[in-house]
Enzyme design. Structure first.
Site: not given
Length: 368
Positions: A156, A160
């Site tokens: 994650y 990002k």
């Protein structure tokens, strides 16, 4: 530069936690809009009823990882607020899927902007682009310029970080008809408020423990939290000012912040859960950190062993333990200086709105 009237905004991930609050904010306060396109794979039909004589709300089902879907919804729009993201730090979905949504999806948005001649993109990033890092280095009252050792090993934050990088690098890129693309990125710290799925998990977990929350994180640990309504408000202001002052906002990153107090995640959540008679047990951590870490490692081992049979994804793992145990707070006024942001909701208002939502769990339980 005055804003063009009758604009069309696209909100990707518009049915999600932040996205739905943003859509409501745009309907209420987006005075120059004629249409808001809510793009998501999973529809919230209630958002379609928000339109009025001034602004139309159009729900568009689509997949952010499909370029054709993305280009279709962006065609003819003026500005994109790209909130669509797959948030997972527990191992509930494969890393490849996180990358597909967060990175490939962002590449699709940028490509569609280029081919459709769309000039403005506001990207919803995350504090986890910066940290906390897995070494547990504190980030105390930092701002957008604070030096910090960034070290990611989870899909994650890696996704990002990569997505934000390509968004910022796209600033100044030429798009269709010789126009110029202007982009900026907003980095919320931990968002809370009505509709926060993780808060509901904590509530249900506390119910199973007899409305008791056992302290495992020291009170000295601090985290920055920000109310979802203020994050939505910052996005709206950034969208306006990116058009009016593209040279000032283009290529910039901004932490999302408000007046919410600095507390550990556990202590902050208790600000709302005490309204339902929850109580914190212990003034000091009841379980030593090394034992928590051993449990986190055990969860990873069980996750690997059970993977062929089921999805085992508990909240506690080495990454989430590191995040919860590491002080990460921001103190900045960059958004205020650059585009006049100030929190729309005070801490007292934010707290009350969240408490009223949490209390709704109690009533729903009684109705069953």
């Amino acid at each position: 530069m005055a804003l063009e009237e009758g604009q069309v905004y696209v909100v990707t991930g518009g049915c999600g936690f932040l996205g739905s609050h943003l859509v409501r904010m745009l309907v209420e306060r987006g005075n120059n809009l004629s249409e808001i396109r809510v793009f998501d794979l999973h529809m919230d039909e209630t958002l379609g009823t928000l339109g009025n004589d001034r602004v139309k709300v159009k729900l568009v089902r689509g997949d952010i990882s499909s370029y054709d879907d993305v280009r279709g919804v962006l065609s003819g729009s003026h500005l994109v607020i790209h909130t669509a993201s797959l948030v997972d730090v527990w191992g509930r979905v494969p890393p490849s899927k996180i990358t597909e949504v967060n990175v490939t999806g962002t590449e699709n948005v940028l490509r569609a902007c280029e081919e459709e001649g769309i000039q403005y993109l506001v990207y919803t990033s995350s504090m986890e682009v910066v940290g906390p890092n897995i070494h547990g280095d504190p980030f105390f009252r930092g701002n957008e310029e604070t030096e910090y050792t960034v070290y990611h090993n989870q899909a994650y934050p890696l996704s990002k970080s990569k997505a934000e990088k390509i968004v910022l690098e796209a600033n100044g890129r030429k798009v269709k008809d010789g126009k110029t693309l202007h982009t900026c990125s907003l980095r919320p710290t931990g968002i809370y408020g009505e509709g926060h799925a993780l808060m509901k998990e904590f509530y249900e977990q506390g119910l199973r423990m007899g409305r008791r929350v056992f302290r495992v994180i020291p009170t000295a640990t601090e985290h920055g939290r920000v109310y979802v309504g203020n994050v939505a408000w910052m996005h709206l202001l950034a969208a306006r000012q990116l058009q009016e002052r593209p040279s000032a906002l283009g290529g910039q990153v901004y932490f999302c912040y408000d007046d919410s107090p600095y507390k550990s995640y556990m202590d902050f959540n208790m600000e709302f859960l005490t309204s339902c008679s929850f109580r914190m047990i212990g003034s000091r951590p009841l379980i030593p950190y090394f034992l928590l870490y051993m449990i986190a490692l055990l969860n990873v081992a069980l996750q690997w062993l059970l993977h062929p049979f089921c999805v085992y994804a508990p909240i506690l793992n080495p990454y989430t333990l590191s995040v919860a145990s590491t002080t990460f707070t921001v103190q900045t006024d960059k958004a205020e200086r650059h585009f006049g942001y100030r929190p729309l909701f005070s801490w007292e208002e934010s707290k009350q709105h969240t408490i009223e939502w949490v209390k709704g769990f109690e009533q729903n339980g009684k109705d069953r």
